[in-house]
Scaffold this active site. Structure first.
Site, PDB file in Angstrom:
ATOM      1  N   ASP A  77     -46.849  36.270 -37.444  1.00 18.23           N
ATOM      2  CA  ASP A  77     -47.193  36.700 -36.293  1.00 18.23           C
ATOM      3  C   ASP A  77     -46.056  36.515 -35.372  1.00 18.23           C
ATOM      4  OD1 ASP A  77     -48.800  37.746 -34.156  1.00 18.23           O
ATOM      5  OD2 ASP A  77     -49.754  36.152 -33.811  1.00 18.23           O
ATOM      6  N   SER A 103     -51.647  31.908 -22.457  1.00 18.28           N
ATOM      7  CA  SER A 103     -53.218  32.352 -22.879  1.00 18.28           C
ATOM      8  C   SER A 103     -52.953  33.701 -23.660  1.00 18.28           C
ATOM      9  CB  SER A 103     -53.898  32.890 -21.251  1.00 18.28           C
ATOM     10  OG  SER A 103     -55.294  33.381 -21.662  1.00 18.28           O
ATOM     11  N   ALA A 104     -53.591  33.575 -24.813  1.00 21.22           N
ATOM     12  CA  ALA A 104     -53.568  34.523 -25.763  1.00 21.22           C
ATOM     13  C   ALA A 104     -54.860  35.338 -26.121  1.00 21.22           C
ATOM     14  CB  ALA A 104     -52.601  34.246 -26.989  1.00 21.22           C
ATOM     15  N   VAL A 142     -50.596  27.155 -19.567  1.00 21.53           N
ATOM     16  CA  VAL A 142     -49.046  27.291 -19.761  1.00 21.53           C
ATOM     17  C   VAL A 142     -48.960  28.925 -20.647  1.00 21.53           C
ATOM     18  CG1 VAL A 142     -48.687  26.160 -21.715  1.00 21.53           C
ATOM     19  CG2 VAL A 142     -46.712  26.810 -20.004  1.00 21.53           C
TER      20      VAL A 142
END
Length: 516
Positions: free
Chosen positions: A282, A127-128, A125
């Protein structure tokens, strides 16, 4: 040799996507423009420049993606095409194969994935740069999110950090600002944060701490960790459902009060920083959602806790006093705080530093967020700091980054937000709690367990201190006596010498009179 190979890869990527041309195109010097023309000979750079920048950063790896994520929130500092493309780095980094993700999960838990979950979505769901997330359902029916660390990340990050350390050494040696900017300390801080982010158990513990801290505020939601399914490479947490904060139009359609959402964001940030000294560091749009469920409507949903910042009590008090002095336009107090903290040389003239800070900040007060740029203010403050040899504080680098994220979010949500007036009452209340009667009562309460143990022993301890000198006291007394003895011997010798001198002089006078 591995590091040399990484450096070659970086250079090839820069040339392939024309990042050198992007970096040098803003310079107006003729020799720089001539260099750009030479570098682009024989290269076809057909893609738009924003796309080339995004693809280049993705190709270079997680550290460069992190840099792009930070810059994507600064639409006031970037051309629109750059900002639009870098925003895609928030949650659209290319995923690694689903089969590999399943294999990593099964290896982490030592059993087939069907024995762990009732269902598992192979398609990620999100993707970093460091990990990717899959939705799943546990055997007991709970909906969860499964975060899986990208394979091979440690070697890539270590290679990049080695190059950064080498570059920092050369910057410190060759740059006139090298000592003041502390590049090696800054890289060391970045090293710690990145390696912390590679340990997903640490991320889970960060989330648990933030969840406890924010529970009474009722403005932000943090997912609960499923501790039985948390390892260094895979963690499982409560699934959160909300709308991405960047989709402002959808939030308005759902009935969310956008202006209140912007004010709540400022409150959450300052609460985490000054009350708790433990903050989500972050906070780019890819990590923030908004709940539209009836029970929690309009609350923030925080995700991705790999990077958190911490502040000591000294840092919190110093920063709060600085912020309040800024908000009150008491620039003299700001200058005095810099001298008192040792951030500027002690011989710095307070009035000169005060005037420089006033020139930077005064034009930006009483204006909405859309008409000011905190990034520009910080840039001018950095220029002022160079003039007055202000030392950069590595422990505050994350706070500066997060403050820019918060301003970027506020600019997206409510350009008319008055950041100063929104934050000032909170900081004043916090300072009153710290130095007023409430702060005194809180500190007394925290110290009460020590007092309970100490008070019954206090009469005996006082009696011992008065009746039995400590060994250190005896040594001090003996040293004083020895020093007194030496002084007495010296005085005796001096007295004898003076008497001898006086007797000799008297004898000479008697002889002279006798001869006369």
């Amino acid at each position: 040799m591995r590091h040399v190979g990484r450096l070659i890869f970086i250079c090839v990527t820069v040339l392939r996507y024309g990042l050198d041309e992007l970096a040098l195109s803003s310079f107006r010097q003729r020799w720089v423009r001539a260099l750009v023309r030479v570098l682009t000979i024989g290269r076809r750079l057909d893609l738009p420049r924003g796309v080339r920048l995004r693809l280049g950063l993705e190709r270079l790896g997680p550290i460069f993606v992190k840099f792009g994520q930070v810059m994507s929130t600064r639409r006031d500092l970037l051309p629109p095409d750059y900002a639009e493309e870098l925003a895609k780095l928030q949650d659209r980094v290319p995923p690694f194969p689903a089969a590999q993700s399943r294999a990593l999960i099964e290896k982490a838990f030592g059993k087939p994935i069907d024995e762990i979950f009732a269902s598992f979505d192979a398609e990620p769901v999100a993707s970093a740069s460091i990990a990717q997330v899959h939705f799943a359902t546990l055997k007991d029916g709970r909906e969860v999110a499964v975060k899986v660390l990208r394979p091979g990340m440690l070697d890539v990050i270590d290679d990049d950090l080695t190059l950064m350390r080498t570059l920092a050494v050369w910057v410190e040696r060759l740059s006139v600002d090298g000592k003041r900017l502390k590049p090696r300390e800054v890289v060391a801080e970045f090293d710690n944060y990145l390696h912390d982010e590679l340990d997903l158990v640490r991320e889970a513990s960060n989330a648990a701490q933030l969840r406890r801290n924010m529970e009474d505020l009722r403005l932000v939601m943090v997912p609960e960790m499923i501790w039985d399914l948390c390892t260094q490479g895979v963690i499982v947490m409560e699934r959160m459902k909300g709308l991405p904060i960047s989709q402002v139009d959808r939030l308005r359609e759902a009935g969310v009060d956008i202006k209140k959402l912007a004010r709540d964001g400022v409150t959450i940030f300052f609460t985490q920083v000054f009350r708790d000294g433990f903050f989500h560091a972050d906070m780019h749009p890819g990590n923030i959602q908004v709940s539209v469920a009836p029970a929690t409507f309009g609350r923030y949903i925080a995700l991705d806790f790999g990077i958190v910042g911490t502040l000591t009590e000294f840092d919190k008090e110093y920063l709060a006093q600085n912020f309040i002095a800024f908000f009150r336009r008491d620039y003299k107090r700001v200058a005095e705080l810099h001298v008192e903290s040792g951030w500027v040389p002690p011989e710095t003239r307070v009035d000169a530093l005060e005037g420089a800070i006033r020139a930077v900040c005064e034009p930006h007060f009483d204006r909405p967020l859309k008409d000011i740029s905190l990034g520009q203010v910080l840039l001018r403050l950095f220029q002022t700091s160079r003039r007055f040899n202000v030392e950069i504080q590595p422990q505050l680098v994350l706070l500066q980054k997060t403050l820019l994220n918060v301003e970027g979010l506020g600019r997206e949500l409510d350009p008319d937000l008055d950041l100063w007036n929104t934050a000032k009452p909170f900081l004043e209340r916090w300072m009153n709690d710290q130095i007023g009667w409430r702060g005194l009562a809180e500190r007394l309460k925290n110290e009460a367990p020590r007092y309970v143990q100490l008070l019954p022993e206090l009469p005996r301890l006082v009696h011992q201190a008065l009746t039995r000198p400590r060994a250190s006291d005896t040594r001090v007394l003996e040293a004083l006596l020895e020093e007194q003895r030496r002084s007495n011997r010296w005085l005796l010798a001096l007295t004898a010498s003076l008497i001898g001198f006086a007797a000799g002089a008297l004898l000479v006078l008697v002889l002279l009179r006798w001869q006369a």
